[in-house]
Scaffold this motif. Structure first.
Motif, mmCIF file in Angstrom:
data_model
loop_
_atom_site.group_PDB
_atom_site.id
_atom_site.type_symbol
_atom_site.label_atom_id
_atom_site.label_comp_id
_atom_site.label_asym_id
_atom_site.label_seq_id
_atom_site.Cartn_x
_atom_site.Cartn_y
_atom_site.Cartn_z
ATOM 1 N N GLY A 115 6.667 2.098 -0.094
ATOM 2 C CA GLY A 115 5.888 2.699 0.977
ATOM 3 C C GLY A 115 6.694 2.876 2.257
ATOM 4 O O GLY A 115 7.547 2.053 2.590
ATOM 5 N N LEU A 116 6.429 3.951 2.960
ATOM 6 C CA LEU A 116 7.071 4.243 4.232
ATOM 7 C C LEU A 116 6.042 4.088 5.353
ATOM 8 O O LEU A 116 4.953 4.666 5.278
ATOM 9 C CB LEU A 116 7.640 5.663 4.231
ATOM 10 C CG LEU A 116 8.599 6.011 3.085
ATOM 11 C CD1 LEU A 116 8.976 7.469 3.147
ATOM 12 C CD2 LEU A 116 9.826 5.111 3.111
ATOM 13 N N ASP A 117 6.395 3.352 6.396
ATOM 14 C CA ASP A 117 5.480 3.137 7.525
ATOM 15 C C ASP A 117 4.132 2.589 7.028
ATOM 16 O O ASP A 117 4.045 1.438 6.652
ATOM 17 C CB ASP A 117 5.297 4.441 8.313
ATOM 18 C CG ASP A 117 6.603 4.944 8.902
ATOM 19 O OD1 ASP A 117 7.435 4.100 9.274
ATOM 20 O OD2 ASP A 117 6.792 6.166 8.971
ATOM 21 N N THR A 118 3.122 3.439 7.015
ATOM 22 C CA THR A 118 1.793 2.995 6.557
ATOM 23 C C THR A 118 1.550 3.337 5.088
ATOM 24 O O THR A 118 0.406 3.441 4.640
ATOM 25 C CB THR A 118 0.692 3.639 7.423
ATOM 26 O OG1 THR A 118 0.803 5.070 7.335
ATOM 27 C CG2 THR A 118 0.815 3.190 8.864
ATOM 28 N N GLY A 119 2.613 3.514 4.318
ATOM 29 C CA GLY A 119 2.477 3.861 2.905
ATOM 30 C C GLY A 119 1.767 2.781 2.101
ATOM 31 O O GLY A 119 1.904 1.582 2.353
ATOM 32 N N ARG A 120 0.990 3.223 1.092
ATOM 33 C CA ARG A 120 0.184 2.296 0.299
ATOM 34 C C ARG A 120 -0.114 2.911 -1.062
ATOM 35 O O ARG A 120 -0.315 4.117 -1.167
ATOM 36 C CB ARG A 120 -1.120 1.999 1.038
ATOM 37 C CG ARG A 120 -2.099 1.092 0.321
ATOM 38 C CD ARG A 120 -3.388 1.003 1.111
ATOM 39 N NE ARG A 120 -4.413 0.201 0.458
ATOM 40 C CZ ARG A 120 -5.677 0.167 0.820
ATOM 41 N NH1 ARG A 120 -6.091 0.891 1.860
ATOM 42 N NH2 ARG A 120 -6.545 -0.586 0.168
ATOM 43 N N MET A 121 -0.173 2.058 -2.100
ATOM 44 C CA MET A 121 -0.569 2.516 -3.435
ATOM 45 C C MET A 121 -1.682 1.616 -3.957
ATOM 46 O O MET A 121 -1.593 0.392 -3.917
ATOM 47 C CB MET A 121 0.596 2.473 -4.415
ATOM 48 C CG MET A 121 0.180 2.904 -5.841
ATOM 49 S SD MET A 121 1.522 2.924 -7.042
ATOM 50 C CE MET A 121 1.744 1.161 -7.356
ATOM 51 N N THR A 122 -2.750 2.243 -4.444
ATOM 52 C CA THR A 122 -3.792 1.530 -5.181
ATOM 53 C C THR A 122 -3.845 2.115 -6.592
ATOM 54 O O THR A 122 -3.732 3.329 -6.781
ATOM 55 C CB THR A 122 -5.170 1.668 -4.512
ATOM 56 O OG1 THR A 122 -5.531 3.057 -4.437
ATOM 57 C CG2 THR A 122 -5.151 1.064 -3.116
ATOM 58 N N SER A 123 -4.004 1.250 -7.579
ATOM 59 C CA SER A 123 -4.065 1.704 -8.970
ATOM 60 C C SER A 123 -4.954 0.749 -9.753
ATOM 61 O O SER A 123 -4.758 -0.470 -9.701
ATOM 62 C CB SER A 123 -2.668 1.742 -9.587
ATOM 63 O OG SER A 123 -2.723 2.192 -10.935
ATOM 64 N N ASP A 124 -5.949 1.296 -10.448
ATOM 65 C CA ASP A 124 -6.815 0.454 -11.279
ATOM 66 C C ASP A 124 -7.045 1.121 -12.627
ATOM 67 O O ASP A 124 -7.076 2.343 -12.744
ATOM 68 C CB ASP A 124 -8.146 0.163 -10.586
ATOM 69 C CG ASP A 124 -8.952 1.414 -10.281
ATOM 70 O OD1 ASP A 124 -9.610 1.930 -11.202
ATOM 71 O OD2 ASP A 124 -8.917 1.888 -9.137
ATOM 72 N N GLU A 125 -7.178 0.288 -13.643
ATOM 73 C CA GLU A 125 -7.440 0.730 -15.013
ATOM 74 C C GLU A 125 -8.574 -0.102 -15.595
ATOM 75 O O GLU A 125 -8.731 -1.283 -15.264
ATOM 76 C CB GLU A 125 -6.208 0.564 -15.897
ATOM 77 C CG GLU A 125 -5.136 1.599 -15.701
ATOM 78 C CD GLU A 125 -3.975 1.402 -16.663
ATOM 79 O OE1 GLU A 125 -3.667 2.338 -17.409
ATOM 80 O OE2 GLU A 125 -3.390 0.304 -16.662
ATOM 81 N N SER A 166 -7.068 -3.855 -14.931
ATOM 82 C CA SER A 166 -6.336 -4.422 -13.804
ATOM 83 C C SER A 166 -6.559 -3.577 -12.563
ATOM 84 O O SER A 166 -7.064 -2.447 -12.630
ATOM 85 C CB SER A 166 -4.834 -4.481 -14.119
ATOM 86 O OG SER A 166 -4.301 -3.158 -14.229
ATOM 87 N N ALA A 167 -6.144 -4.138 -11.407
ATOM 88 C CA ALA A 167 -6.195 -3.416 -10.137
ATOM 89 C C ALA A 167 -5.060 -3.925 -9.255
ATOM 90 O O ALA A 167 -4.820 -5.136 -9.189
ATOM 91 C CB ALA A 167 -7.536 -3.612 -9.441
ATOM 92 N N VAL A 168 -4.342 -3.008 -8.593
ATOM 93 C CA VAL A 168 -3.280 -3.395 -7.665
ATOM 94 C C VAL A 168 -3.461 -2.634 -6.355
ATOM 95 O O VAL A 168 -3.973 -1.512 -6.328
ATOM 96 C CB VAL A 168 -1.869 -3.143 -8.237
ATOM 97 C CG1 VAL A 168 -1.687 -3.860 -9.570
ATOM 98 C CG2 VAL A 168 -1.617 -1.647 -8.432
ATOM 99 N N ASP A 169 -3.010 -3.254 -5.261
ATOM 100 C CA ASP A 169 -3.027 -2.657 -3.924
ATOM 101 C C ASP A 169 -1.747 -3.125 -3.244
ATOM 102 O O ASP A 169 -1.641 -4.290 -2.837
ATOM 103 C CB ASP A 169 -4.271 -3.110 -3.163
ATOM 104 C CG ASP A 169 -4.438 -2.386 -1.828
ATOM 105 O OD1 ASP A 169 -3.455 -1.797 -1.336
ATOM 106 O OD2 ASP A 169 -5.547 -2.430 -1.274
ATOM 107 N N VAL A 170 -0.749 -2.229 -3.134
ATOM 108 C CA VAL A 170 0.590 -2.656 -2.730
ATOM 109 C C VAL A 170 1.220 -1.678 -1.740
ATOM 110 O O VAL A 170 0.821 -0.510 -1.649
ATOM 111 C CB VAL A 170 1.516 -2.778 -3.964
ATOM 112 C CG1 VAL A 170 1.048 -3.894 -4.897
ATOM 113 C CG2 VAL A 170 1.587 -1.460 -4.728
ATOM 114 N N THR A 171 2.208 -2.187 -1.036
ATOM 115 C CA THR A 171 3.050 -1.345 -0.184
ATOM 116 C C THR A 171 4.439 -1.169 -0.789
ATOM 117 O O THR A 171 5.180 -0.267 -0.401
ATOM 118 C CB THR A 171 3.181 -1.938 1.223
ATOM 119 O OG1 THR A 171 3.721 -3.263 1.131
ATOM 120 C CG2 THR A 171 1.822 -2.002 1.909
ATOM 121 N N LEU A 172 4.763 -2.044 -1.753
ATOM 122 C CA LEU A 172 6.034 -1.940 -2.479
ATOM 123 C C LEU A 172 5.876 -2.655 -3.810
ATOM 124 O O LEU A 172 5.416 -3.801 -3.847
ATOM 125 C CB LEU A 172 7.171 -2.568 -1.664
ATOM 126 C CG LEU A 172 8.591 -2.527 -2.265
ATOM 127 C CD1 LEU A 172 9.630 -2.463 -1.147
ATOM 128 C CD2 LEU A 172 8.853 -3.756 -3.148
#
Length: 262
Positions: A115-125, A166-172
């Motif tokens: 992630g850059l600055d306020t970058g964020r990833m959420t992923s759920d299955e 699963s579920a993830v919430d990450v910046t890196l």
């Protein structure tokens, strides 16, 4: 630095169950998809499948003599925003009969996100397999091997449902997941199966940053003989979570259910 390392293996082998699987429809379908993205910016992925199959019809309840119904569903929702992203996924569905080692539904993905600055990833299955059978099949006809002995001459009823994901919430993070299931077969030998796997790490000495969770929920109900009362009821749930600077988060789930054999 907070370092969390989790590796969990769960195997549910319903040895005394009567999950017979279900035979394919006269016409079968199959599709395969492949996705590759290397992006500085935003990547999204939204997948959804609901597959219902009955040996007679899908009008239930109540089930009739010998009637089987199976419902499988899978969803993924991934949003990777404001970052450097590499996303790769392969997915396939085949409604034909599956043998041991082959699955009706199979997918796997890997995602690297910085992630850059306020970058964020959420992923759920989420994957669900729900099977129900009134019972009444000749148990001896469910095996390929003629020398296999069975516990009962006629298959008892069952109603089994299992959910995993699963579920993830990450910046890196560097993330990998896989999901597969099998429930269409012409004999009881392969056994109904569902598997899920997740692994999340950082890059080199830099840990992943954010949170991750993985889970399984199961409700298994079985009779012993045809037209018998419920003889077994199993409720199981498990959730693993991690948050902070995560070196490794991994969980593997394996489920099988089939006619008891010797």
């Amino acid at each position: 630095m907070l370092i969390i390392s989790m590796a969990v293996l769960l195997a549910l082998f319903a040895a005394a169950s009567a999950d017979t699987g279900i035979y394919q429809a006269p016409e079968t379908q199959g599709f395969v998809t492949s996705t590759i993205s290397q992006v500085l910016g935003t990547v999204t992925e939204t997948d959804s499948i609901v597959w219902q199959l009955g040996d007679d019809n899908l009008i239930a309840p109540p089930l009739l003599d010998g009637q089987i119904i199976a419902v499988m569903s899978y969803t993924e929702n991934t949003i990777a925003d404001q970052g450097l992203i590499e996303y790769t996924k392969g997915q396939s569905l085949d409604t034909a009969v599956a043998v041991a080692g082959i699955y009706n539904f199979d997918n796997g993905k890997t995602v690297d996100f910085i992630g850059l600055d306020t970058g964020r990833m959420t992923s759920d299955e989420n994957m669900v397999l729900d099977t129900a059978d009134y019972g009444y099949f000749d148990a001896s006809s469910l095996y390929v091997c003629p020398f296999v002995s069975q516990v009962t001459t006629e298959t008892p009823g069952y109603c089994n449902i299992i959910e995993m994901g699963s579920a993830v919430d990450v910046t890196l993070a560097s993330l990998a997941t896989a999901a597969d299931e099998r429930h269409v077969m012409d004999s009881g030998d392969p056994a109904v199966a569902a598997d899920y796997y997740i692994s999340m790490t950082g890059f080199g000495d830099v840990p992943a940053m954010g949170s991750a969770s993985a889970y399984i929920n199961a409700h298994l109900q079985e009779a012993r003989v045809y037209e018998g009362d419920k003889a077994e009821d199993v409720l199981y749930s498990e959730t693993s979570t991690a948050a902070g600077e995560i070196s490794v988060f991994a969980k593997e789930i394996a489920y099988q259910s089939g006619i008891r054999r010797y």
